[in-house]
Design a protein around this motif. Structure first.
Motif, PDB file in Angstrom:
ATOM      1  N   THR A   1       1.896   7.257  -6.519  1.00  0.00           N
ATOM      2  CA  THR A   1       0.641   7.930  -7.391  1.00  0.00           C
ATOM      3  C   THR A   1       1.256   9.341  -6.182  1.00  0.00           C
TER       4      THR A   1
ATOM      5  N   LEU B   1      -5.459   6.179   4.231  1.00  0.00           N
ATOM      6  CA  LEU B   1      -5.875   7.736   4.453  1.00  0.00           C
ATOM      7  C   LEU B   1      -7.286   7.801   4.684  1.00  0.00           C
TER       8      LEU B   1
ATOM      9  N   GLY C   1      -3.059  -0.565  -7.567  1.00  0.00           N
ATOM     10  CA  GLY C   1      -3.830  -0.726  -7.121  1.00  0.00           C
ATOM     11  C   GLY C   1      -4.980  -1.698  -7.034  1.00  0.00           C
TER      12      GLY C   1
ATOM     13  N   LYS D   1      -7.553  -0.616   7.814  1.00  0.00           N
ATOM     14  CA  LYS D   1      -8.201   0.300   8.673  1.00  0.00           C
ATOM     15  C   LYS D   1      -9.773  -1.106   7.558  1.00  0.00           C
TER      16      LYS D   1
ATOM     17  N   MET E   1      -1.839   4.157 -12.199  1.00  0.00           N
ATOM     18  CA  MET E   1      -2.161   4.291 -10.812  1.00  0.00           C
ATOM     19  C   MET E   1      -3.217   2.822 -10.661  1.00  0.00           C
ATOM     20  N   LEU E   2      -3.717   2.310 -11.204  1.00  0.00           N
ATOM     21  CA  LEU E   2      -5.245   1.756 -11.124  1.00  0.00           C
ATOM     22  C   LEU E   2      -4.658   0.457 -11.068  1.00  0.00           C
TER      23      LEU E   2
ATOM     24  N   TRP F   1      -5.505  -4.952  -3.830  1.00  0.00           N
ATOM     25  CA  TRP F   1      -6.703  -4.452  -3.245  1.00  0.00           C
ATOM     26  C   TRP F   1      -7.375  -6.266  -3.135  1.00  0.00           C
TER      27      TRP F   1
ATOM     28  N   THR G   1       2.282   1.788  -3.268  1.00  0.00           N
ATOM     29  CA  THR G   1       1.697   1.875  -4.431  1.00  0.00           C
ATOM     30  C   THR G   1       0.955   4.142  -4.342  1.00  0.00           C
ATOM     31  N   LEU G   2       0.939   4.485  -2.541  1.00  0.00           N
ATOM     32  CA  LEU G   2       1.043   5.522  -2.460  1.00  0.00           C
ATOM     33  C   LEU G   2       1.736   6.688  -3.353  1.00  0.00           C
TER      34      LEU G   2
ATOM     35  N   ILE H   1       0.709  -1.347  -0.275  1.00  0.00           N
ATOM     36  CA  ILE H   1      -0.371   0.155  -0.384  1.00  0.00           C
ATOM     37  C   ILE H   1       0.822   1.547   0.027  1.00  0.00           C
TER      38      ILE H   1
ATOM     39  N   ASN I   1      -8.224   5.895  -5.521  1.00  0.00           N
ATOM     40  CA  ASN I   1      -7.505   3.894  -5.496  1.00  0.00           C
ATOM     41  C   ASN I   1      -8.006   3.367  -4.680  1.00  0.00           C
ATOM     42  N   VAL I   2      -8.758   2.798  -4.190  1.00  0.00           N
ATOM     43  CA  VAL I   2      -9.517   1.761  -3.303  1.00  0.00           C
ATOM     44  C   VAL I   2      -8.744   1.432  -2.182  1.00  0.00           C
TER      45      VAL I   2
ATOM     46  N   VAL J   1      -5.800   2.127  -1.920  1.00  0.00           N
ATOM     47  CA  VAL J   1      -4.331   3.938  -1.413  1.00  0.00           C
ATOM     48  C   VAL J   1      -5.208   4.484  -0.544  1.00  0.00           C
ATOM     49  N   ASP J   2      -6.638   4.366  -0.687  1.00  0.00           N
ATOM     50  CA  ASP J   2      -7.400   4.933   0.705  1.00  0.00           C
ATOM     51  C   ASP J   2      -7.374   4.118   1.655  1.00  0.00           C
TER      52      ASP J   2
ATOM     53  N   LEU K   1      -7.315  11.105  -6.686  1.00  0.00           N
ATOM     54  CA  LEU K   1      -7.181   9.891  -7.212  1.00  0.00           C
ATOM     55  C   LEU K   1      -5.937   8.307  -6.321  1.00  0.00           C
ATOM     56  N   PHE K   2      -5.830   9.569  -5.032  1.00  0.00           N
ATOM     57  CA  PHE K   2      -4.879   8.829  -4.033  1.00  0.00           C
ATOM     58  C   PHE K   2      -6.177   7.965  -3.319  1.00  0.00           C
TER      59      PHE K   2
ATOM     60  N   LEU L   1      -5.650  15.766  -8.001  1.00  0.00           N
ATOM     61  CA  LEU L   1      -4.600  14.719  -8.448  1.00  0.00           C
ATOM     62  C   LEU L   1      -5.049  14.214  -6.860  1.00  0.00           C
TER      63      LEU L   1
ATOM     64  N   THR M   1       0.955  12.180  -9.860  1.00  0.00           N
ATOM     65  CA  THR M   1       0.340  12.829  -9.693  1.00  0.00           C
ATOM     66  C   THR M   1       1.202  14.761  -9.612  1.00  0.00           C
TER      67      THR M   1
END
Ligand code: HEM
Ligand SMILES: [Cu+2]
Ligand SMILES: [Cu+2]
Lengths: 283, 592
Positions: A42, B407, A100, A200, A96-97, A104, A38-39, A35, B400-401, B403-404, B396-397, B393, A46
């Motif tokens: 990103t 956050l 991700g 979480k 990016m996707l 996931w 990937t962050l 994770i 993007n499931v 990465v969420d 996009l974080f 932008l 971005t």
């Protein structure tokens, strides 16, 4: 010209802030470094787009700023340019996707041998339950919650009797072992959040939700609630301790089972979380 | 190259319907108070929205003070903090931004820009405003009831929203909030139908859909979306009212509250979240699309250049509008819904990034080889692009499931949505006010005050919300009365919080100066004339400024061209109004 300088300063300053500021995530303590990766990807994609757009604006303002005699070009459309930009953006999105979604998939696929622990939220207290010697968590339901049965464990379910119940205490986990964390609430929404774990998930009354992780280093970590759950939301704290296997076994052997707890049940009522009495705000 | 400025409808057809007689007000009351003139209604909407917005602004100060200096204002206890958050969020999103963009700018600009005399249903339009005002009054009333307003968060998630441990949950707060929202939706529907029908049916001769200014496209699409999205909020509110007042259990499973079994059971809290976000996500674009449209027109006018890729811009608006109905659950990745939904919603969410990015490119390419006048509307437009790109932008974080997951529900989210749907649209609103104030009042806003206001607001807002992302990255959750002792939040985060709060107070103060400017310039502003920006669209071509009831005098304008004939080669002026006939510019033959 001030505008041009400010725009450049925003682009450059934002990148410098990102690199130089002391504020970054807390070191990870679980297997979810994917994770984090990937962050970071990103962030860079971005960030590059942001800098490019802002610098382009700055350039336009500098180069095409009004002065007497200037006349703008007349160009309603440019199919090739528009198409090219759209395609480039789509590509960036895919880059990016794809990772991700890949991560996931791992996130929601619990490995077969994972141990189970249950976390139960209530205003504003964390409780935990571990399967006993039989390795199975017994059934539990909000309807069965009563003063001597704070987690609503089904007394008729044989596999529940040896479950280990920790009301309002610490949760210990052995390092290096995958664990599926089952989440339950008996009142409102809560969210079991340990920043070092990165994972979480909300806890919902009437449902069992889950996530899984493998703790990767020992230590003591804060548990916070990350879903607004009433006025005590920000004081709903707990502790997770990640132990070595040996320490974990010692700790485990000291915890009472459901049956033992029933035997010494106090008739006064549910244990009331300490915070409640002095919840912020007078009510 | 294909030409979008002339679209084959150059032949002006005879009027399909007779010009209709408008309702004529006879007294001061019907002219200025119970007015059916969309322009008066627009101003009523705008003033009410700004007034209630001020409340939200003051609440944000109080919250920021609590976050930076916990306990320094003793009356901000946890109850109040959560009440402030809730009211701040709800007011900003619904009662300020939605009302101001659709009720304010929509009412003022749609009839003028499409060349109509008024909205098609003026009476319903008037009712729309009065219902909105009633909704605001009910909302404000909740501050004065026992227990105060609701503190459930602007998302109003049950079960906590209607339980005793949430401020206002078992008192009046939540009831009044739900009632106010219900009234708002009813009032909005009356206005919204008006805007849609006026755009579809009220356009003057020659104003084809593909000649509409993007402002109208943005407001029109947002209104269609609102008409489809608000019903979800409406039913969610009604159902929750039943749960709260009649003891039903739509959203209420079995619950033990402080040791007591409640008489609820079987309901689904997640169902509320789906309903809420089915409204809530489109709501983001209900605020964003009018901003997109308006900013397109501001950039084009003040860069003296046609908007780049007009047709692409229209389609992008429409596609964004449509797609935004299939992304709602990106607000629910960690809500406990079926985790496989994550794949679908992450994909749709990131697809939306493409049309959105195209809009950004086209704004930037409009500036390219333009003739950029750094007027206040242009400055605010530039600021909008910067903040919108930044906030988009970070979306996009969060979209993007995976990465969420770390956050979500942290201050990162707060920073993201303030950037993208708080600051960015507000900057457009400011730009739009500086742009259209001369039409509304006949006078220019004061430039010096405007410059100061611009710089403080733009830089201040960026300084507030850019570093805030990192507070969230550290791990500080949102909606925290205080973070207190933790092992992972370094002390320096506190210094950052102090910095953010100080800037927030300054930015807030600058808004007072803006309000002063609005009032001061009414009398002392420079006379503007009818078309101070030398713009092409119809509202600048009215016979009187400010336009009178009926807008156009005897004859409705006839439209001969698109809204973006700026700097046409060969033309004497660097703009050709939409109602000016002639073949100058890029004629169809020249580009065939
Ligand atoms: C200078 C301007 C603003 C400041 C300083 C500010 C500050 C804040 C603060 C401190 C919070 C609470 C954060 C937390 O603890 O979770 C908040 C929440 C929020 N704000 Fe703002 N805000 C501003 C403008 C806006 C605007 C223009 C909007 C319009 C969209 C907005 C919408 C919201 C929403 C929706 C919430 C979430 C409420 C909730 O969590 O239920 N804010 N804001
Ligand atoms: Cu909570
Ligand atoms: Cu959304």
């Amino acid at each position: 010209m001030a505008v041009v300088l400010v725009l450049v300063a925003i682009a450059v300053g934002s990148v410098l802030f990102h690199i130089l500021s002391p504020w970054w995530w807390t070191p990870i303590a679980s297997n979810w470094s994917y994770i984090d990766h990937t962050l970071v990807i990103t962030f860079w994609i971005t960030g590059a787009v942001f800098v490019a757009v802002v610098l382009f604006l700055a350039y336009c303002v500098w180069r095409f700023r009004h002065d007497p005699g200037r006349r703008a070009a007349y160009e309603p459309e440019n199919r090739r340019l528009e198409g090219g930009l759209a395609a480039g953006t789509a590509l960036g999105v895919v880059v990016m996707l794809a990772p991700g979604l890949f991560v996931w998939h791992q996130f929601i696929t619990v490995p077969p041998g994972a141990a189970q622990v249950e976390v139960v939220g209530q205003q504003w207290l964390w409780s935990f339950r571990l399967p006993g010697a039989d390795g199975k968590l017994g059934r539990a339901e909000t309807r069965d919650v009563s003063p001597d049965n704070a987690l609503g464990i089904d007394k008729a379910d044989a596999s529940a009797l040896d479950d280990i119940v920790i009301e309002g205490g610490e949760l210990h986990l052995p390092v290096g072992k995958p664990v599926k964390v089952l989440l339950r609430s008996i009142d409102v929404l809560h969210n079991f959040y340990v920043p070092e774990f990165r994972a979480k998930m909300d806890m919902i009354p009437g449902m069992v939700t889950y996530f899984w992780l493998t703790p990767t280093r020992t230590g003591t970590f804060d548990v916070l609630c990350a879903e607004l759950c009433g006025v005590g939301h920000s004081v709903m704290r707990g502790t997770v301790v990640v132990d070595t296997e040996a320490d974990y076994q010692v700790w485990l052997s000291e915890q009472p089972t459901f049956t033992q707890l029933q035997a010494q049940a106090e008739p006064e009522g549910l244990p009331v979380p300490a915070e409640m009495a002095q919840a912020p705000g007078e009510r | 190259m294909v030409d979008a400025s002339h679209d084959g409808n150059d032949l002006i057809t005879p009027a399909a319907v007779e010009d209709v007689e408008l309702y004529h007000p006879h007294s001061w009351w019907t002219r200025y108070v119970f007015s059916q003139d969309a322009k008066v209604i627009a101003i009523q909407y705008a003033c009410t929205a700004i007034a209630i917005g001020l409340v939200a602004l003051v609440l944000s100060w109080l919250m920021r003070i609590q976050l930076a200096f916990p306990g320094v204002l003793p009356f901000i206890d946890a109850d109040r903090y959560y009440q402030f958050i809730t009211m701040h969020g709800m007011i900003m999103v619904i009662y300020l931004l939605t009302a101001l963009f659709l009720g304010g700018f929509g009412n003022y600009l749609i009839p003028l820009m499409v060349g109509a005399r008024d909205m098609v249903f003026p009476y319903a339009n008037m009712l729309s405003y009065w219902l909105y005002l009633l909704a605001v009054v009910v909302l404000v009333a909740s501050f004065f009831t026992p227990g105060g307003p609701t503190g459930a968060g602007w998302t109003l998630y049950p079960p906590q929203a209607i339980l005793a441990n949430t401020p206002g949950g078992q008192q009046w707060g939540i009831i009044l909030m739900l009632v106010s929202l219900i009234i708002f939706v009813i009032g909005f529907t009356m206005g919204g139908l008006n805007y849609v029908v006026t755009v579809l049916q009220g356009r003057t001769r020659g104003m084809t859909l593909m000649r509409l200014p993007l402002t109208v496209w943005g407001i029109f699409t947002a209104t269609v979306m609102a008409l489809l999205a608000f019903p979800a909020l409406f039913v969610a509110c009604v159902m929750m009212l039943f749960d709260r007042l009649a003891g039903t259990s739509f959203f209420m499973p079995a619950i033990v509250e402080m040791g007591e079994q409640l008489k609820h059971g079987g309901g689904s809290p997640i169902m509320f979240q789906h309903l809420f976000w089915f409204f809530g996500h489109p709501e983001v674009y209900i605020v964003a699309l009018p901003a997109f449209g308006i900013v397109s027109d501001l950039i084009s006018t003040h860069a003296r250049k046609n908007i780049f890729g007009y047709r692409m811009m229209v389609w992008a608006i429409v596609i964004i509008g449509a797609l935004s109905f299939v992304v709602w659950a990106h607000h629910m990745y960690v809500s406990g819904m079926n985790p496989y939904f994550g794949f679908f919603f992450a994909t749709t969410t990131l697809i939306i990034a493409v049309p959105t990015a195209i809009k950004v490119y086209n704004w930037a390419l409009t500036l390219w080889r333009g003739n950029i006048h750094l007027t206040l509307p242009m400055l605010f437009s530039l600021a909008f692009i910067v903040t919108f790109v930044n906030g988009g932008l970070t979306g996009l974080f969060l979209g993007n499931v995976v990465v969420d997951v770390p956050l979500s529900d942290t201050m990162f989210v707060v920073a993201h949505f303030h950037m993208v749907m708080g600051v960015a649209p507000i900057l457009v609103i400011f730009g739009a006010i500086y742009h259209w104030y001369p039409k509304v009042t006949g006078r220019m806003l004061n430039e010096a005050m405007g410059q100061l206001h611009f710089w403080i607001t733009f830089l201040g807002a960026y300084l507030i919300f850019f570093p805030m992302h990192y507070v969230g990255l550290v791990g500080v959750p949102r909606r925290y009365y205080e973070i207190g002792e933790t092992s992972f939040v370094p002390a320096s985060v506190h210094d950052l919080n102090v910095f953010i709060t100080v800037v927030a107070l300054i930015v807030g103060a600058a808004q007072m100066m803006f309000l002063f400017n609005l009032v001061w310039s009414l009398r002392h502003g420079r006379e503007a004339g009818g078309n101070p920006w030398r713009a092409t669209t119809l509202e600048w071509q009215t016979p009187q400024t400010p336009p009178v009831h009926g807008n156009w005098g005897k004859e409705l304008p006839i439209v001969y061209r698109w809204a973006y004939d700026y700097s046409v080669p060969g033309a004497a002026e660097d703009f050709i109004p939409q109602n000016q006939p002639g073949t100058l510019g890029v004629t169809r033959e020249a580009v065939a």
